[in-house]
Scaffold this active site. Structure first.
Site, PDB file in Angstrom:
ATOM      1  N   SER A  48      -0.667  -1.566   3.277  1.00 56.17           N
ATOM      2  CA  SER A  48      -0.832  -1.363   1.830  1.00 56.17           C
ATOM      3  C   SER A  48       0.553  -1.180   1.192  1.00 56.17           C
ATOM      4  O   SER A  48       1.544  -0.940   1.905  1.00 56.17           O
ATOM      5  CB  SER A  48      -1.684  -0.117   1.564  1.00 56.17           C
ATOM      6  N   ASP A  81      -2.587  -5.509   2.061  1.00 59.79           N
ATOM      7  CA  ASP A  81      -3.818  -4.956   1.477  1.00 59.79           C
ATOM      8  C   ASP A  81      -3.555  -4.583   0.010  1.00 59.79           C
ATOM      9  O   ASP A  81      -2.552  -3.925  -0.295  1.00 59.79           O
ATOM     10  CB  ASP A  81      -4.188  -3.704   2.295  1.00 59.79           C
ATOM     11  N   HIS A  82      -4.438  -4.986  -0.892  1.00 54.14           N
ATOM     12  CA  HIS A  82      -4.356  -4.636  -2.321  1.00 54.14           C
ATOM     13  C   HIS A  82      -2.973  -4.881  -2.928  1.00 54.14           C
ATOM     14  O   HIS A  82      -2.359  -3.968  -3.483  1.00 54.14           O
ATOM     15  CB  HIS A  82      -4.743  -3.164  -2.540  1.00 54.14           C
ATOM     16  N   GLU A 133     -10.075 -10.596  -5.225  1.00 53.37           N
ATOM     17  CA  GLU A 133     -11.226  -9.704  -5.452  1.00 53.37           C
ATOM     18  C   GLU A 133     -11.927 -10.031  -6.759  1.00 53.37           C
ATOM     19  O   GLU A 133     -11.298 -10.240  -7.788  1.00 53.37           O
ATOM     20  CB  GLU A 133     -10.747  -8.247  -5.455  1.00 53.37           C
ATOM     21  N   GLY A 211     -13.700  -0.655   1.549  1.00 54.10           N
ATOM     22  CA  GLY A 211     -14.404   0.624   1.529  1.00 54.10           C
ATOM     23  C   GLY A 211     -15.483   0.707   2.598  1.00 54.10           C
ATOM     24  O   GLY A 211     -16.603   1.138   2.342  1.00 54.10           O
ATOM     25  N   SER A 213     -15.449   2.414   5.580  1.00 51.49           N
ATOM     26  CA  SER A 213     -15.498   3.573   6.484  1.00 51.49           C
ATOM     27  C   SER A 213     -16.878   4.197   6.468  1.00 51.49           C
ATOM     28  O   SER A 213     -17.591   4.147   5.455  1.00 51.49           O
ATOM     29  CB  SER A 213     -14.450   4.609   6.055  1.00 51.49           C
ATOM     30  N   ASN A 254     -12.786  -3.757   6.096  1.00 53.84           N
ATOM     31  CA  ASN A 254     -11.593  -2.920   5.920  1.00 53.84           C
ATOM     32  C   ASN A 254     -11.893  -1.444   6.195  1.00 53.84           C
ATOM     33  O   ASN A 254     -12.766  -0.859   5.545  1.00 53.84           O
ATOM     34  CB  ASN A 254     -11.100  -3.020   4.477  1.00 53.84           C
ATOM     35  N   ILE A 255     -11.125  -0.867   7.105  1.00 50.66           N
ATOM     36  CA  ILE A 255     -11.362   0.532   7.490  1.00 50.66           C
ATOM     37  C   ILE A 255     -10.047   1.304   7.497  1.00 50.66           C
ATOM     38  O   ILE A 255      -9.111   0.941   8.216  1.00 50.66           O
ATOM     39  CB  ILE A 255     -12.029   0.598   8.887  1.00 50.66           C
TER      40      ILE A 255
HETATM   41  P1  13P Z   1     -12.073   2.966   3.351  1.00 51.33           P
HETATM   42  O1  13P Z   1     -11.502   3.925   2.372  1.00 51.33           O
HETATM   43  O2  13P Z   1     -13.576   2.974   3.303  1.00 51.33           O
HETATM   44  O3  13P Z   1     -11.576   3.154   4.727  1.00 51.33           O
HETATM   45  O4  13P Z   1     -11.657   1.480   2.869  1.00 51.33           O
HETATM   46  C1  13P Z   1     -10.406   0.950   3.196  1.00 51.33           C
HETATM   47  C2  13P Z   1     -10.087  -0.300   2.450  1.00 51.33           C
HETATM   48  O5  13P Z   1     -10.908  -0.898   1.789  1.00 51.33           O
HETATM   49  C3  13P Z   1      -8.712  -0.810   2.547  1.00 51.33           C
HETATM   50  O6  13P Z   1      -8.516  -1.949   1.748  1.00 51.33           O
HETATM   51  O1  G3H Z   2      -7.749   0.678  -0.079  1.00 57.26           O
HETATM   52  C1  G3H Z   2      -6.771   1.361   0.119  1.00 57.26           C
HETATM   53  C2  G3H Z   2      -6.401   1.700   1.517  1.00 57.26           C
HETATM   54  O2  G3H Z   2      -7.186   2.729   2.028  1.00 57.26           O
HETATM   55  C3  G3H Z   2      -4.933   2.013   1.591  1.00 57.26           C
HETATM   56  O3  G3H Z   2      -4.666   3.273   1.105  1.00 57.26           O
HETATM   57  O4  G3H Z   2      -2.891   2.850  -0.578  1.00 57.26           O
HETATM   58  O5  G3H Z   2      -3.229   5.132   0.366  1.00 57.26           O
HETATM   59  O6  G3H Z   2      -2.250   3.312   1.767  1.00 57.26           O
HETATM   60  P1  G3H Z   2      -3.155   3.673   0.637  1.00 57.26           P
HETATM   61 ZN    ZN Z   3      -9.631  -1.825  -0.094  1.00 60.03          ZN
END
Ligand code: 13P
Ligand code: G3H
Ligand code: ZN
Length: 318
Positions: A48, A81-82, A133, A211, A213, A254-255
């Site tokens: 990220s 990521d993002h 997204e 999301g 988890s 994603n976890i």
């Molecule tokens: P969680 O917060 O559910 O682990 O999701 C992580 C995620 O989507 C990272 O892009």
């Molecule tokens: O979706 C976000 C991920 O859980 C990454 O989290 O931006 O705190 O590293 P972070």
């Molecule tokens: Zn995410």
């Protein structure tokens, strides 16, 4: 061996999901590689913007490259990521990443398409694929806060136009989940009707679940027993829904949060039980082993466990 995200998706689509795990430091990286090799699973390492700041992007890259040498059997992709546009370009130009996510989901449809298209053009020129997204998850996303009430599910009727206009390779869809530990109140289930409708309109398009988890109850209880104050009603995705979702095209799951819970539980319990300890390595060692076990378990639930040889065969065919 670092492969492209597309290569992993090709083997997994419709059969199982690839775990995409967020990594911030050496301990997580060690646990991740150990857990994936023990369960013979391919995987995606996600980085990220926050992780790139925390460990410094070059340090993270060096850690991952070292892990690749230490664990030559591992097969994985490296993914941003993002990302925002600027971070996507930095990753595309670095030569290290397999794929990037451009997250312009907070922008209106046309602007989202426009931004994603720019990133796709730059990524393709360098052989990377792009996740985009459509729709908005609830919860906290990096520095953008999406109130739960405003979370809007992906509209399957918009998917074809979005994918063909933007040129993205995979779609992060809002299917009822949110980031963090507090996802569901009361009933806990994915919106399978949305996943199904997307697959019907675009069969073969890898869907990404953010999301994901599960926020295990016993983990939350152990953290609170060791001094934590997490909301005990915290609740996540039912792990038994990963595989049915994978059969409908959810190819990347994603976890992050669940791994943070493992870290918090290990360290809270360790220092509660060893109040005079100040060496961080003993709990760090426990964390690596516990994180590896956690990864093995997730890969079983995702169906990626045992798929390493199939992926190796597919990758070496070309
Ligand atoms: P969680 O917060 O559910 O682990 O999701 C992580 C995620 O989507 C990272 O892009
Ligand atoms: O979706 C976000 C991920 O859980 C990454 O989290 O931006 O705190 O590293 P972070
Ligand atoms: Zn995410």
């Amino acid at each position: 061996m670092i492969v492209t995200t597309a290569q992993l998706f090709k083997v997994a689509y419709g059969k199982f999901a690839i775990g995409a795990y967020n990594i911030n430091n050496a301990e997580q990286t060690m646990g991740l590689f150990k857990g994936c090799l023990a369960s013979k699973a391919p995987f995606i390492i996600q980085i990220s913007k926050g992780a790139r700041k925390y460990t410094e992007k070059r340090m993270l890259e060096a850690i991952i490259r070292s892990a690749e040498e230490i664990f030559p059997e591992a097969i994985f992709a490296v993914h941003l990521d993002h990302g925002d546009e600027e971070t996507c370009y930095d990753c595309i130009n670095s030569g290290f990443y397999s794929s990037v996510m451009i997250d312009a989901s907070h922008d209106p449809f046309d602007k989202n398409v426009e931004i994603t298209r720019r990133v796709v053009d730059k990524a393709y020129a360098k052989g990377l694929s792009v996740e985009a997204e459509l729709g908005m998850l609830g919860g906290v996303e990096e520095d953008i806060k999406v109130e739960e009430g405003n979370a809007c599910l992906t509209n399957p009727d918009e998917v074809e136009a979005f994918v063909s206009k933007s040129g993205c390779d995979s779609l992060a869809a809002a299917i009822g989940t949110s980031h963090g530990a507090y996802k569901f109140k009361g009933q806990q289930s994915l919106h399978f009707e949305v996943i199904e409708a997307i697959q019907k309109r675009m069969p073969g398009l890898p869907i990404v679940m953010h999301g994901s988890s599960s926020v295990p109850k016993d983990e939350v209880l152990r953290i609170n027993k060791a001094g934590g104050t997490l909301d005990p009603t915290a609740c996540g995705v039912n792990e038994d829904e990963y595989l049915p979702a994978a059969k409908l095209g959810v190819t990347k799951v994603n976890i992050d949060t669940d791994g943070r819970l493992v870290w918090t539980r290990v360290h809270r319990e360790y220092f509660r039980d060893h109040p005079s300890e100040f060496d961080f390595r003993p709990p760090g060692k426990i964390f690596i082993d516990e994180y590896a076990k956690f990864i093995e378990h997730k890969n079983q639930k995702l169906g990626s466990a045992g798929q390493l040889d199939a992926v190796r065969a597919a990758v070496s065919k070309k």
